[in-house]
Design a protein around this motif. Structure first.
Motif, PDB file in Angstrom:
ATOM      1  N   PRO A 172      35.907  33.603  59.399  1.00 37.59           N
ATOM      2  CA  PRO A 172      35.068  32.603  59.456  1.00 37.59           C
ATOM      3  C   PRO A 172      34.074  32.588  58.314  1.00 37.59           C
ATOM      4  CG  PRO A 172      35.687  33.035  61.492  1.00 37.59           C
ATOM      5  CD  PRO A 172      36.412  33.965  60.626  1.00 37.59           C
ATOM      6  N   THR A 173      33.703  34.182  58.112  1.00 41.34           N
ATOM      7  CA  THR A 173      32.454  34.411  57.321  1.00 41.34           C
ATOM      8  C   THR A 173      32.801  34.081  55.761  1.00 41.34           C
ATOM      9  OG1 THR A 173      33.280  36.635  56.667  1.00 41.34           O
ATOM     10  CG2 THR A 173      31.963  36.348  58.492  1.00 41.34           C
ATOM     11  N   ARG A 174      34.141  33.984  55.433  1.00 43.23           N
ATOM     12  CA  ARG A 174      34.643  33.774  54.129  1.00 43.23           C
ATOM     13  C   ARG A 174      34.148  34.823  52.976  1.00 43.23           C
ATOM     14  NH1 ARG A 174      36.673  28.720  53.780  1.00 43.23           N
ATOM     15  NH2 ARG A 174      36.624  28.587  51.413  1.00 43.23           N
ATOM     16  N   VAL A 175      34.270  35.881  53.629  1.00 42.97           N
ATOM     17  CA  VAL A 175      33.851  37.138  52.776  1.00 42.97           C
ATOM     18  C   VAL A 175      35.208  37.661  51.998  1.00 42.97           C
ATOM     19  CG1 VAL A 175      32.940  39.593  52.780  1.00 42.97           C
ATOM     20  CG2 VAL A 175      31.879  37.909  54.117  1.00 42.97           C
ATOM     21  N   PRO A 176      35.028  37.649  50.705  1.00 47.92           N
ATOM     22  CA  PRO A 176      36.205  38.342  50.067  1.00 47.92           C
ATOM     23  C   PRO A 176      36.621  39.637  50.755  1.00 47.92           C
ATOM     24  CG  PRO A 176      34.769  37.573  48.468  1.00 47.92           C
ATOM     25  CD  PRO A 176      33.968  37.557  49.760  1.00 47.92           C
ATOM     26  N   ILE A 177      38.001  39.797  50.947  1.00 43.21           N
ATOM     27  CA  ILE A 177      38.505  41.106  51.257  1.00 43.21           C
ATOM     28  C   ILE A 177      39.518  41.722  50.344  1.00 43.21           C
ATOM     29  CG2 ILE A 177      39.858  42.095  53.053  1.00 43.21           C
ATOM     30  CD1 ILE A 177      38.526  40.112  55.118  1.00 43.21           C
ATOM     31  N   ILE A 178      39.312  43.072  50.071  1.00 43.55           N
ATOM     32  CA  ILE A 178      40.432  43.638  49.205  1.00 43.55           C
ATOM     33  C   ILE A 178      40.944  44.962  50.016  1.00 43.55           C
ATOM     34  CG2 ILE A 178      40.602  45.182  47.111  1.00 43.55           C
ATOM     35  CD1 ILE A 178      37.956  43.704  45.969  1.00 43.55           C
ATOM     36  N   ARG A 181      51.770  42.914  52.445  1.00 40.13           N
ATOM     37  CA  ARG A 181      50.778  42.490  51.269  1.00 40.13           C
ATOM     38  C   ARG A 181      50.845  41.040  51.154  1.00 40.13           C
ATOM     39  NH1 ARG A 181      53.297  45.198  47.105  1.00 40.13           N
ATOM     40  NH2 ARG A 181      54.610  43.487  46.987  1.00 40.13           N
ATOM     41  N   ASP A 182      52.233  40.627  51.196  1.00 33.10           N
ATOM     42  CA  ASP A 182      52.401  39.020  50.897  1.00 33.10           C
ATOM     43  C   ASP A 182      51.584  38.324  52.296  1.00 33.10           C
ATOM     44  OD1 ASP A 182      53.774  39.485  49.010  1.00 33.10           O
ATOM     45  OD2 ASP A 182      55.751  39.210  49.995  1.00 33.10           O
ATOM     46  N   LYS A 183      51.407  38.928  53.405  1.00 34.86           N
ATOM     47  CA  LYS A 183      50.797  38.179  54.585  1.00 34.86           C
ATOM     48  C   LYS A 183      49.329  38.465  54.384  1.00 34.86           C
ATOM     49  CE  LYS A 183      50.398  38.211  59.716  1.00 34.86           C
ATOM     50  NZ  LYS A 183      51.064  38.720  61.072  1.00 34.86           N
ATOM     51  N   ALA A 184      48.778  39.504  54.060  1.00 36.56           N
ATOM     52  CA  ALA A 184      47.367  39.659  53.622  1.00 36.56           C
ATOM     53  C   ALA A 184      46.823  38.567  52.718  1.00 36.56           C
ATOM     54  CB  ALA A 184      47.027  41.114  53.324  1.00 36.56           C
ATOM     55  N   LEU A 185      47.708  38.580  51.469  1.00 38.79           N
ATOM     56  CA  LEU A 185      47.454  37.830  50.468  1.00 38.79           C
ATOM     57  C   LEU A 185      47.416  36.223  50.821  1.00 38.79           C
ATOM     58  CD1 LEU A 185      48.869  39.624  47.336  1.00 38.79           C
ATOM     59  CD2 LEU A 185      46.597  39.503  48.104  1.00 38.79           C
ATOM     60  N   ALA A 186      48.411  35.896  51.708  1.00 41.58           N
ATOM     61  CA  ALA A 186      48.655  34.492  52.235  1.00 41.58           C
ATOM     62  C   ALA A 186      47.404  34.088  53.300  1.00 41.58           C
ATOM     63  CB  ALA A 186      50.005  34.512  52.790  1.00 41.58           C
ATOM     64  N   SER A 187      46.831  35.265  53.676  1.00 37.75           N
ATOM     65  CA  SER A 187      45.551  35.019  54.880  1.00 37.75           C
ATOM     66  C   SER A 187      44.448  34.956  54.033  1.00 37.75           C
ATOM     67  CB  SER A 187      45.870  36.110  55.938  1.00 37.75           C
ATOM     68  OG  SER A 187      46.884  35.787  56.615  1.00 37.75           O
ATOM     69  N   GLY A 188      44.444  35.094  52.759  1.00 41.21           N
ATOM     70  CA  GLY A 188      43.200  34.973  51.877  1.00 41.21           C
ATOM     71  C   GLY A 188      42.841  36.219  51.207  1.00 41.21           C
ATOM     72  N   ALA A 189      43.299  37.035  51.538  1.00 38.04           N
ATOM     73  CA  ALA A 189      42.716  38.442  50.931  1.00 38.04           C
ATOM     74  C   ALA A 189      42.489  38.346  49.316  1.00 38.04           C
ATOM     75  CB  ALA A 189      43.725  39.827  50.947  1.00 38.04           C
ATOM     76  N   ALA A 190      41.532  38.590  48.884  1.00 38.90           N
ATOM     77  CA  ALA A 190      41.107  38.829  47.357  1.00 38.90           C
ATOM     78  C   ALA A 190      42.062  39.606  46.390  1.00 38.90           C
ATOM     79  CB  ALA A 190      39.608  38.909  46.849  1.00 38.90           C
ATOM     80  N   ASN A 232      43.632  53.106  40.725  1.00 38.74           N
ATOM     81  CA  ASN A 232      43.305  53.225  39.468  1.00 38.74           C
ATOM     82  C   ASN A 232      41.985  52.621  39.539  1.00 38.74           C
ATOM     83  OD1 ASN A 232      42.848  51.553  37.112  1.00 38.74           O
ATOM     84  ND2 ASN A 232      44.547  52.844  36.438  1.00 38.74           N
ATOM     85  N   ALA A 233      40.936  53.461  39.162  1.00 40.95           N
ATOM     86  CA  ALA A 233      39.374  53.002  39.285  1.00 40.95           C
ATOM     87  C   ALA A 233      39.368  51.859  38.459  1.00 40.95           C
ATOM     88  CB  ALA A 233      38.610  54.257  38.490  1.00 40.95           C
ATOM     89  N   ALA A 234      39.788  51.554  37.424  1.00 39.36           N
ATOM     90  CA  ALA A 234      39.593  50.461  36.562  1.00 39.36           C
ATOM     91  C   ALA A 234      40.173  49.338  37.232  1.00 39.36           C
ATOM     92  CB  ALA A 234      40.013  50.391  35.101  1.00 39.36           C
ATOM     93  N   ARG A 235      41.173  49.333  37.867  1.00 39.90           N
ATOM     94  CA  ARG A 235      41.879  48.209  38.638  1.00 39.90           C
ATOM     95  C   ARG A 235      40.940  47.694  39.811  1.00 39.90           C
ATOM     96  NH1 ARG A 235      47.452  47.611  41.717  1.00 39.90           N
ATOM     97  NH2 ARG A 235      47.218  45.353  42.192  1.00 39.90           N
ATOM     98  N   LEU A 236      40.659  48.771  40.615  1.00 34.91           N
ATOM     99  CA  LEU A 236      39.806  48.491  41.646  1.00 34.91           C
ATOM    100  C   LEU A 236      38.634  47.804  41.388  1.00 34.91           C
ATOM    101  CD1 LEU A 236      39.285  48.677  44.762  1.00 34.91           C
ATOM    102  CD2 LEU A 236      38.437  51.002  44.429  1.00 34.91           C
ATOM    103  N   VAL A 237      37.847  48.255  40.305  1.00 34.96           N
ATOM    104  CA  VAL A 237      36.376  47.651  39.953  1.00 34.96           C
ATOM    105  C   VAL A 237      36.767  46.223  39.364  1.00 34.96           C
ATOM    106  CG1 VAL A 237      34.679  47.864  38.326  1.00 34.96           C
ATOM    107  CG2 VAL A 237      35.397  49.967  39.556  1.00 34.96           C
ATOM    108  N   LYS A 238      37.659  46.121  38.533  1.00 32.19           N
ATOM    109  CA  LYS A 238      38.096  44.840  38.116  1.00 32.19           C
ATOM    110  C   LYS A 238      38.430  43.929  39.194  1.00 32.19           C
ATOM    111  CE  LYS A 238      39.659  44.621  34.165  1.00 32.19           C
ATOM    112  NZ  LYS A 238      38.583  43.950  33.211  1.00 32.19           N
ATOM    113  N   THR A 239      39.132  44.190  40.443  1.00 33.52           N
ATOM    114  CA  THR A 239      39.240  43.435  41.678  1.00 33.52           C
ATOM    115  C   THR A 239      38.098  43.100  42.320  1.00 33.52           C
ATOM    116  OG1 THR A 239      41.724  44.642  41.890  1.00 33.52           O
ATOM    117  CG2 THR A 239      40.724  43.438  43.637  1.00 33.52           C
ATOM    118  N   VAL A 240      37.223  43.964  42.394  1.00 28.65           N
ATOM    119  CA  VAL A 240      35.991  43.874  43.140  1.00 28.65           C
ATOM    120  C   VAL A 240      35.181  42.829  42.136  1.00 28.65           C
ATOM    121  CG1 VAL A 240      33.786  44.804  43.567  1.00 28.65           C
ATOM    122  CG2 VAL A 240      35.710  45.980  44.168  1.00 28.65           C
TER     123      VAL A 240
END
Length: 134
Positions: A76-82, A93-102, A110-118
């Motif tokens: 309900p908060t619509r806060v992006p989740i990684i 993974r598919d269930k989490a992404l289908a439920s709206g995970a960012a 990988n540091a660069a990948r995590l920062v880019k995802t954030v």
């Protein structure tokens, strides 16, 4: 550009992972706060009316409330989740992404990948990848 007032929350029962992600985010100008459990985070969220993180990075497997359950409670908060996890189960993974995970990032991350995802979750302009090359 990232809003310096934004706070990214890191939830992981492994304190060293929390410290590492917090240091990484601070190194690129993103303020982070850490929590050891989903319950601890929910307590802070419910007790402080003005508290609203810009993004939540959380472990998938934690004692108490697991990642998927916490994701449902935060929906309900619509806060992006990684999600970050050492156990990369494609079904989960598919269930989490289908439920709206960012995002869904495997440990060790990988540091660069995590920062880019954030940055993407925050709607910010990505930092050039060259910044992470030693």
């Amino acid at each position: 550009m990232i809003n310096v007032e934004q706070i990214v929350v890191v939830i992981d029962d492994d304190k060293s992972v929390c410290r590492a992600i917090k240091r990484l985010l601070l190194s690129v100008g993103i303020k982070a706060e850490t929590f050891s459990t989903g319950e601890e985070f929910l307590d802070t969220l419910s007790s402080t009316a003005a508290y609203r993180p810009a993004c939540v990075i959380m472990d998938f497997q934690m004692p108490g409330i697991n990642g998927l359950e916490l994701q449902c409670r935060l929906a309900p908060t619509r806060v992006p989740i990684i999600f970050i996890t050492a156990h990369d189960d494609p079904t989960v993974r598919d269930k989490a992404l289908a439920s709206g995970a960012a995002g869904f990032v495997r440990k060790p991350f990988n540091a660069a990948r995590l920062v880019k995802t954030v940055e993407i979750a925050l709607g910010a302009t990505p930092i050039p990848i060259e910044r992470f090359v030693p």
